[in-house]
Scaffold this motif. Structure first.
Motif, PDB file in Angstrom:
ATOM      1  N   PRO A  34      -2.894   0.175   9.711  1.00 61.69           N
ATOM      2  CA  PRO A  34      -2.288  -0.434   9.443  1.00 61.69           C
ATOM      3  C   PRO A  34      -0.389   0.325   8.886  1.00 61.69           C
ATOM      4  O   PRO A  34      -0.405   1.458   9.206  1.00 61.69           O
ATOM      5  N   ASP A  35       0.214  -0.441   9.616  1.00 58.31           N
ATOM      6  CA  ASP A  35       1.807   0.144   9.650  1.00 58.31           C
ATOM      7  C   ASP A  35       2.658   0.175   8.385  1.00 58.31           C
ATOM      8  O   ASP A  35       3.482   0.610   8.080  1.00 58.31           O
ATOM      9  N   SER A  36       1.864   0.299   7.182  1.00 57.94           N
ATOM     10  CA  SER A  36       2.418   0.536   5.994  1.00 57.94           C
ATOM     11  C   SER A  36       1.947   1.620   5.453  1.00 57.94           C
ATOM     12  O   SER A  36       2.784   1.896   4.219  1.00 57.94           O
ATOM     13  N   PHE A  37       1.388   3.087   6.069  1.00 53.17           N
ATOM     14  CA  PHE A  37       1.898   4.244   6.040  1.00 53.17           C
ATOM     15  C   PHE A  37       3.083   4.855   6.553  1.00 53.17           C
ATOM     16  O   PHE A  37       3.347   4.330   7.843  1.00 53.17           O
ATOM     17  N   PRO A  38       2.835   6.209   6.207  1.00 55.32           N
ATOM     18  CA  PRO A  38       3.969   7.014   7.033  1.00 55.32           C
ATOM     19  C   PRO A  38       3.672   7.630   8.097  1.00 55.32           C
ATOM     20  O   PRO A  38       4.236   8.326   8.917  1.00 55.32           O
ATOM     21  N   TYR A  39       2.153   7.360   7.643  1.00 51.71           N
ATOM     22  CA  TYR A  39       1.331   7.888   9.802  1.00 51.71           C
ATOM     23  C   TYR A  39       0.633   6.447   9.972  1.00 51.71           C
ATOM     24  O   TYR A  39      -0.027   5.969   9.646  1.00 51.71           O
ATOM     25  N   LEU A  40       0.681   7.487  11.745  1.00 48.77           N
ATOM     26  CA  LEU A  40       0.140   6.352  12.223  1.00 48.77           C
ATOM     27  C   LEU A  40      -1.238   6.986  12.923  1.00 48.77           C
ATOM     28  O   LEU A  40      -0.898   7.611  13.716  1.00 48.77           O
ATOM     29  N   PHE A  41      -2.504   6.228  13.210  1.00 48.15           N
ATOM     30  CA  PHE A  41      -3.418   6.993  14.040  1.00 48.15           C
ATOM     31  C   PHE A  41      -3.964   5.973  14.436  1.00 48.15           C
ATOM     32  O   PHE A  41      -4.485   5.136  13.987  1.00 48.15           O
ATOM     33  N   GLU A  42      -5.358   6.508  15.424  1.00 43.17           N
ATOM     34  CA  GLU A  42      -6.109   5.545  15.528  1.00 43.17           C
ATOM     35  C   GLU A  42      -7.283   6.132  15.460  1.00 43.17           C
ATOM     36  O   GLU A  42      -8.113   7.294  15.189  1.00 43.17           O
ATOM     37  N   TYR A  43      -8.678   5.453  14.334  1.00 42.35           N
ATOM     38  CA  TYR A  43      -9.724   5.263  13.506  1.00 42.35           C
ATOM     39  C   TYR A  43     -10.514   5.176  13.831  1.00 42.35           C
ATOM     40  O   TYR A  43     -10.283   3.725  14.462  1.00 42.35           O
ATOM     41  N   PRO A  44     -11.789   5.559  13.644  1.00 39.85           N
ATOM     42  CA  PRO A  44     -13.210   4.505  14.547  1.00 39.85           C
ATOM     43  C   PRO A  44     -13.142   3.394  13.620  1.00 39.85           C
ATOM     44  O   PRO A  44     -13.375   3.235  12.522  1.00 39.85           O
ATOM     45  N   THR A  45     -14.238   2.426  14.534  1.00 41.63           N
ATOM     46  CA  THR A  45     -14.103   0.693  13.605  1.00 41.63           C
ATOM     47  C   THR A  45     -14.992   1.393  12.968  1.00 41.63           C
ATOM     48  O   THR A  45     -15.733   0.225  11.732  1.00 41.63           O
ATOM     49  N   SER A  46     -16.203   2.666  12.754  1.00 45.93           N
ATOM     50  CA  SER A  46     -17.410   2.823  11.750  1.00 45.93           C
ATOM     51  C   SER A  46     -17.021   3.413  10.716  1.00 45.93           C
ATOM     52  O   SER A  46     -17.544   3.116   9.723  1.00 45.93           O
ATOM     53  N   ALA A  47     -15.382   3.489  10.164  1.00 44.86           N
ATOM     54  CA  ALA A  47     -15.327   3.753   8.895  1.00 44.86           C
ATOM     55  C   ALA A  47     -14.477   2.832   8.164  1.00 44.86           C
ATOM     56  O   ALA A  47     -13.736   1.932   9.331  1.00 44.86           O
ATOM     57  N   GLU A  48     -14.718   2.944   7.338  1.00 49.32           N
ATOM     58  CA  GLU A  48     -12.856   2.090   6.824  1.00 49.32           C
ATOM     59  C   GLU A  48     -12.359   2.849   6.011  1.00 49.32           C
ATOM     60  O   GLU A  48     -12.750   3.962   5.459  1.00 49.32           O
ATOM     61  N   ILE A  49     -11.551   2.196   5.670  1.00 53.20           N
ATOM     62  CA  ILE A  49     -10.194   2.831   5.277  1.00 53.20           C
ATOM     63  C   ILE A  49     -10.717   2.528   3.394  1.00 53.20           C
ATOM     64  O   ILE A  49     -10.699   1.092   3.560  1.00 53.20           O
ATOM     65  N   VAL A  50     -10.429   3.574   2.453  1.00 53.07           N
ATOM     66  CA  VAL A  50     -10.264   3.011   1.079  1.00 53.07           C
ATOM     67  C   VAL A  50      -9.610   4.150   0.428  1.00 53.07           C
ATOM     68  O   VAL A  50      -9.780   4.876   1.105  1.00 53.07           O
ATOM     69  N   LYS A  51      -9.639   3.146  -1.118  1.00 52.08           N
ATOM     70  CA  LYS A  51      -8.154   4.909  -1.391  1.00 52.08           C
ATOM     71  C   LYS A  51      -9.306   5.398  -2.450  1.00 52.08           C
ATOM     72  O   LYS A  51      -9.883   5.469  -2.596  1.00 52.08           O
ATOM     73  N   ASP A  52      -8.213   6.968  -1.836  1.00 50.97           N
ATOM     74  CA  ASP A  52      -8.947   8.262  -2.326  1.00 50.97           C
ATOM     75  C   ASP A  52      -9.148   8.282  -3.816  1.00 50.97           C
ATOM     76  O   ASP A  52      -9.066   7.067  -4.593  1.00 50.97           O
ATOM     77  N   GLY A  53     -10.888   8.584  -3.906  1.00 53.89           N
ATOM     78  CA  GLY A  53     -10.915   8.292  -5.079  1.00 53.89           C
ATOM     79  C   GLY A  53     -10.629  10.457  -6.179  1.00 53.89           C
ATOM     80  O   GLY A  53     -11.974   9.775  -7.498  1.00 53.89           O
ATOM     81  N   SER A  54     -10.084  10.699  -5.941  1.00 52.64           N
ATOM     82  CA  SER A  54     -10.051  12.168  -6.491  1.00 52.64           C
ATOM     83  C   SER A  54      -8.601  11.856  -7.526  1.00 52.64           C
ATOM     84  O   SER A  54      -8.499  10.505  -7.725  1.00 52.64           O
ATOM     85  N   TRP A  55      -9.135  12.548  -8.098  1.00 53.36           N
ATOM     86  CA  TRP A  55      -8.609  12.400  -9.464  1.00 53.36           C
ATOM     87  C   TRP A  55      -6.663  12.553  -9.789  1.00 53.36           C
ATOM     88  O   TRP A  55      -6.302  12.165 -10.459  1.00 53.36           O
TER      89      TRP A  55
END
Length: 183
Positions: A34-55
């Motif tokens: 999505p173009d809402s990030f300061p970085y853009l790249f192509e990522y695999p459709t077998s992966a899904e974007i999820v919010k980082d779960g770190s502290w």
């Protein structure tokens, strides 16, 4: 008259050789970030974007989660803001995070590659029973810093995961080759 027939059923036990998990992998198909990030790249459709779960909760930190493999590519981004001290600290942290795996790593192979967009990226491939087998960081040295690391949420040994590690590693290289900064 009774006839007794004695038949001996002799079986020879042969142990099965060690095997590996059968892992079905199809070729990767990619889509744009999505173009809402300061970085853009192509990522695999077998992966899904999820919010980082770190502290640490950072706005542009995400995980690319592979549900089929129980794996994540942790994507961390920091703005550099033309501050050389900030860039040096980010690079130092990246190397420190990689070197922390040195306790279990047989080796850490580092290489610098030139990307199609003219930037250089540092790739780090770790061997042994380490939690992260492949990592990279890339920066334009003035505005952006991006670090990605592959992690599995599994106790399966890395030699059994080798086909999946190699597959996701190629996905990560594709991400690098399609990387653009979204100013």
């Amino acid at each position: 008259m009774a006839i007794v027939l004695l038949v001996s059923c002799e079986s020879h036990y042969v142990p099965k050789p060690k095997g590996y998990n059968r892992i079905e992998m199809s070729p990767s198909v990619f889509r744009a970030m999505p173009d809402s990030f300061p970085y853009l790249f192509e990522y695999p459709t077998s992966a899904e974007i999820v919010k980082d779960g770190s502290w640490i909760s950072e706005r542009y930190w995400i995980d690319l989660h592979y549900p089929a493999y129980n794996a994540d590519i942790q994507v961390t981004y920091k703005p550099v803001k033309q501050d050389r001290a900030v860039l040096e600290e980010l690079l130092k942290d990246s190397y420190k995070l990689t070197s922390e795996h040195g306790v279990k790593a047989y080796s850490i192979d580092e290489s610098v590659v030139k990307l199609p967009n003219g930037m250089s990226a540092t790739l780090m491939e770790l061997s042994g029973e380490v939690p992260s087998q492949f990592q990279f960081h890339v920066t334009d040295s003035t505005e952006h810093f991006l670090r990605c690391a592959l992690y599995f949420k599994s106790s399966t040994e890395n030699d059994s995961l080798r086909p999946v590690i190699d597959h996701i590693k190629m996905d990560m290289v594709h991400m690098l080759n399609t990387l653009e900064w979204n100013n």
